[in-house]
Design a protein around this motif. Structure first.
Motif, PDB file in Angstrom:
ATOM      1  N   PRO A  41     -38.002   3.396 -13.945  1.00 18.00           N
ATOM      2  CA  PRO A  41     -36.342   3.227 -14.045  1.00 18.00           C
ATOM      3  C   PRO A  41     -36.532   2.004 -13.381  1.00 18.00           C
ATOM      4  CG  PRO A  41     -37.666   5.977 -12.766  1.00 18.00           C
ATOM      5  CD  PRO A  41     -38.451   4.537 -13.054  1.00 18.00           C
ATOM      6  N   THR A  42     -36.633   1.292 -12.305  1.00 15.54           N
ATOM      7  CA  THR A  42     -36.929   0.277 -11.900  1.00 15.54           C
ATOM      8  C   THR A  42     -37.003  -1.109 -12.665  1.00 15.54           C
ATOM      9  OG1 THR A  42     -37.552   0.867  -9.213  1.00 15.54           O
ATOM     10  CG2 THR A  42     -37.542  -1.508 -10.147  1.00 15.54           C
ATOM     11  N   VAL A  43     -38.233  -0.493 -13.773  1.00 18.17           N
ATOM     12  CA  VAL A  43     -38.069  -1.576 -14.364  1.00 18.17           C
ATOM     13  C   VAL A  43     -37.037  -1.465 -16.136  1.00 18.17           C
ATOM     14  CG1 VAL A  43     -39.766  -2.086 -16.853  1.00 18.17           C
ATOM     15  CG2 VAL A  43     -40.948  -0.996 -14.343  1.00 18.17           C
ATOM     16  N   ALA A  44     -37.261  -1.003 -16.128  1.00 16.46           N
ATOM     17  CA  ALA A  44     -35.602  -0.696 -17.072  1.00 16.46           C
ATOM     18  C   ALA A  44     -34.210  -0.941 -16.275  1.00 16.46           C
ATOM     19  CB  ALA A  44     -35.607   0.961 -17.142  1.00 16.46           C
ATOM     20  N   ARG A  45     -34.104  -1.056 -15.164  1.00 15.91           N
ATOM     21  CA  ARG A  45     -32.719  -1.647 -14.555  1.00 15.91           C
ATOM     22  C   ARG A  45     -32.732  -2.856 -14.492  1.00 15.91           C
ATOM     23  NH1 ARG A  45     -28.295   2.090 -11.883  1.00 15.91           N
ATOM     24  NH2 ARG A  45     -29.182   4.147 -11.612  1.00 15.91           N
ATOM     25  N   ASN A  97     -29.940  -2.352 -21.264  1.00 19.31           N
ATOM     26  CA  ASN A  97     -28.713  -1.260 -21.079  1.00 19.31           C
ATOM     27  C   ASN A  97     -29.066  -0.538 -20.465  1.00 19.31           C
ATOM     28  OD1 ASN A  97     -29.837  -0.456 -23.834  1.00 19.31           O
ATOM     29  ND2 ASN A  97     -27.365   0.247 -24.045  1.00 19.31           N
ATOM     30  N   GLY A  98     -30.849  -0.284 -20.341  1.00 20.77           N
ATOM     31  CA  GLY A  98     -31.367   0.483 -20.383  1.00 20.77           C
ATOM     32  C   GLY A  98     -32.358   1.616 -20.659  1.00 20.77           C
ATOM     33  N   ARG A  99     -31.800   1.191 -21.687  1.00 13.94           N
ATOM     34  CA  ARG A  99     -32.438   2.503 -23.038  1.00 13.94           C
ATOM     35  C   ARG A  99     -33.468   1.713 -23.662  1.00 13.94           C
ATOM     36  NH1 ARG A  99     -32.096   2.314 -28.563  1.00 13.94           N
ATOM     37  NH2 ARG A  99     -30.211   0.675 -28.247  1.00 13.94           N
ATOM     38  N   TRP A 135     -27.788   9.981 -16.906  1.00 14.88           N
ATOM     39  CA  TRP A 135     -26.587  10.034 -16.653  1.00 14.88           C
ATOM     40  C   TRP A 135     -25.907   8.840 -17.205  1.00 14.88           C
ATOM     41  CZ3 TRP A 135     -29.710  12.371 -13.098  1.00 14.88           C
ATOM     42  CH2 TRP A 135     -29.170  13.452 -12.554  1.00 14.88           C
ATOM     43  N   PRO A 136     -25.227   8.968 -18.650  1.00 18.65           N
ATOM     44  CA  PRO A 136     -25.478   7.328 -18.941  1.00 18.65           C
ATOM     45  C   PRO A 136     -24.276   6.686 -18.378  1.00 18.65           C
ATOM     46  CG  PRO A 136     -24.112   9.269 -20.233  1.00 18.65           C
ATOM     47  CD  PRO A 136     -24.842  10.256 -18.941  1.00 18.65           C
ATOM     48  N   ASP A 137     -23.526   7.019 -17.518  1.00 22.42           N
ATOM     49  CA  ASP A 137     -21.951   5.810 -16.816  1.00 22.42           C
ATOM     50  C   ASP A 137     -23.214   5.464 -15.559  1.00 22.42           C
ATOM     51  OD1 ASP A 137     -20.162   6.672 -18.065  1.00 22.42           O
ATOM     52  OD2 ASP A 137     -19.328   7.892 -16.434  1.00 22.42           O
ATOM     53  N   GLU A 138     -24.486   5.847 -15.716  1.00 23.90           N
ATOM     54  CA  GLU A 138     -25.027   5.034 -14.286  1.00 23.90           C
ATOM     55  C   GLU A 138     -26.059   4.206 -15.220  1.00 23.90           C
ATOM     56  OE1 GLU A 138     -27.465   4.507 -10.511  1.00 23.90           O
ATOM     57  OE2 GLU A 138     -25.277   5.399 -11.270  1.00 23.90           O
ATOM     58  N   THR A 139     -27.051   4.867 -15.720  1.00 27.31           N
ATOM     59  CA  THR A 139     -28.135   3.996 -16.857  1.00 27.31           C
ATOM     60  C   THR A 139     -28.623   4.914 -17.902  1.00 27.31           C
ATOM     61  OG1 THR A 139     -30.074   2.767 -16.661  1.00 27.31           O
ATOM     62  CG2 THR A 139     -30.031   4.752 -15.628  1.00 27.31           C
TER      63      THR A 139
END
Length: 444
Positions: free
Chosen positions: A71-75, A106-108, A320-324
């Motif tokens: 998750p840190t990589v994605a963000r 965008n984290g996807r 949670w799409p509003d988050e990531t």
């Protein structure tokens, strides 16, 4: 080459430095800046080095995050203004495996079309190397975990007081430390199991489930903790144990998160192997469920559309799409702790879902050739059942319930899921489908 969660497999066979180099070149060909991170596996340094060389050989710069959670990589792709991210990880797979997962700003995760472009580029060798004086540069950026912690704390510091919550957290020697640090900063009492990073995963297998979390299940009631939480090796998954030490299945957590998120007219995306419990809970709250193929990228693609408030998989991936648009096990850990602080014991919240009305059976069968086995199973299912859904694997709704047979996207397994409202019906259907699948061994 790419499965439902990127590329994964045994190091030295499926996943090699040469493959990592080629993927790095294919991503770097159209990029200006690429983030590269890795989980704690012993092979991570070699593969991440190769990825970085490939990216830079094509003229793009690299930001090296070091050993961090997925998750840190994605963000970090968005945080650093990069064009793409490459995570060197095999997530919940055994320590002998590794892999590569690609991320958008965008984290996807890269979708099917984007990964197809990568494969076509590699097959055509349509990649240009930069001139000797235009090679990319590499710089280290070790602030990713701290920034992640700060973000989580700011997101939950206005929530109901967490000071009275006690959590036992099993990190399984993986990269989930961000969750522990954020909970501590929010005032939660945290006791950590196996928090030392070790890519051999000596304490337990990387995949957290009711069997592998035996130590956590004993620890929670022994410490009188309010909840037990656990990550897989790269912390994109989050699973839970209630205050009695009972493991909470992914379907129940999915229903709980969905009920908390959804309001009238909003939609939730889940894969087709999800319990009917989730659909009933969401519809009772005025929402709607959309089914996707299995894989967090498919859930992410769905929730990226307007009107979607949440998406998740029973495996422990929550979005949670509003988050990531990435499954963030750290954010899920904060959210579940918040629910316990606000709404009381997890066991009582789970009971309030009414899940006793459903009986689910799951099994994974190993095959040397899972695709050949699926071909045989498909022929037999089509011969015996009507209205076969093939959006992802083979799903059939029966008078008694439903079943799904599909090949794993990352392992040599065929997975069976059966559900019915009556336990006897579930057992009968399960035995019928298991026997049918076992029959494929003679040709697989």
């Amino acid at each position: 080459m790419f499965g439902t969660s990127g590329i994964r497999g045994p190091v030295g066979r499926t996943v090699t430095a040469d493959l990592a180099l080629r993927i790095g070149r294919a991503v770097g060909h159209d990029a200006r800046l690429v983030v590269v991170g890795q989980d704690a596996r012993l092979s991570g340094d070699v593969l991440a080095d190769a990825v970085s060389v490939g990216v830079r050989e094509c003229g793009a710069d690299v930001v090296r995050l070091g050993v961090v959670s997925t998750p840190t990589v994605a963000r970090a792709v968005g945080w650093t203004g990069a064009d793409a991210g490459i995570g060197v990880t095999a997530s919940h797979n055994p320590a002998s495996d590794n892999g590569l997962k690609l991320w958008t700003p965008n984290g996807r995760a890269f979708d099917k079309e984007q990964t197809r472009d990568i494969v076509h580029r590699l097959n055509r060798n349509d990649i240009s190397s930069a001139a000797w004086d235009e090679l990319g540069r590499e710089r280290a950026w070790h602030d990713g975990p701290a920034r992640h912690v700060d973000h989580l704390v700011s997101s939950f510091e206005s929530a109901d007081s967490l000071d009275d919550v006690a959590v036992a957290f099993d990190l399984g020697n993986g990269t989930g430390r961000v969750s522990v640090d954020a909970l501590y900063e929010l005032g939660v009492t945290v006791n950590t199991l196996d928090g030392q990073q070790d890519g051999r995963f000596p304490a337990r297998k990387s995949e957290p489930n009711g069997t592998t979390l035996s130590a956590l299940r004993r620890t929670v009631p022994a410490l009188d903790a309010d909840i037990g939480l656990a990550h897989d090796g790269d912390a994109d998954r989050l699973v839970a144990v209630d205050e009695t030490g009972e493991y909470v299945s992914g379907d129940y957590l999915l229903a709980l998160f969905a009920r908390d998120a959804v309001t009238s007219g909003q939609s939730v995306a889940v894969p087709i192997d999800t319990s009917l419990l989730v659909q009933d809970v969401v519809e009772n709250a005025g929402g709607r469920v959309t089914y996707t193929p299995v894989g967090d990228v498919h859930v992410a693609e769905a929730v990226e559309r307007p009107g979607y408030i949440f998406g998740g998989e029973p495996s422990g991936a929550w979005i949670w799409p509003d988050e990531t648009l990435a499954p963030d096990g750290h954010y899920a850990a904060m959210k579940l702790t918040e629910l316990v602080a606000r709404d009381g014991p997890l066991s009582e919240q789970i009971r309030s879902l009414g899940g006793d009305a459903y009986t689910t059976r799951r099994l994974s069968l190993s095959f040397d050739n899972k695709h050949k086995a699926m071909d045989r199973i498909a022929r037999d299912v089509h011969a015996q059942y009507d209205n076969v859904d093939t959006i992802d694997g083979i799903r059939v709704d029966t008078d008694d319930g439903w079943f799904l047979v599909r090949a794993s996207g990352t392992e040599p397994l065929v997975r069976i899921t059966v559900e019915a409202r009556d336990p006897v019906d579930a057992d009968n259907l399960f035995e019928e489908i298991r026997s049918l699948a076992e029959g494929a061994r003679v040709v697989a």
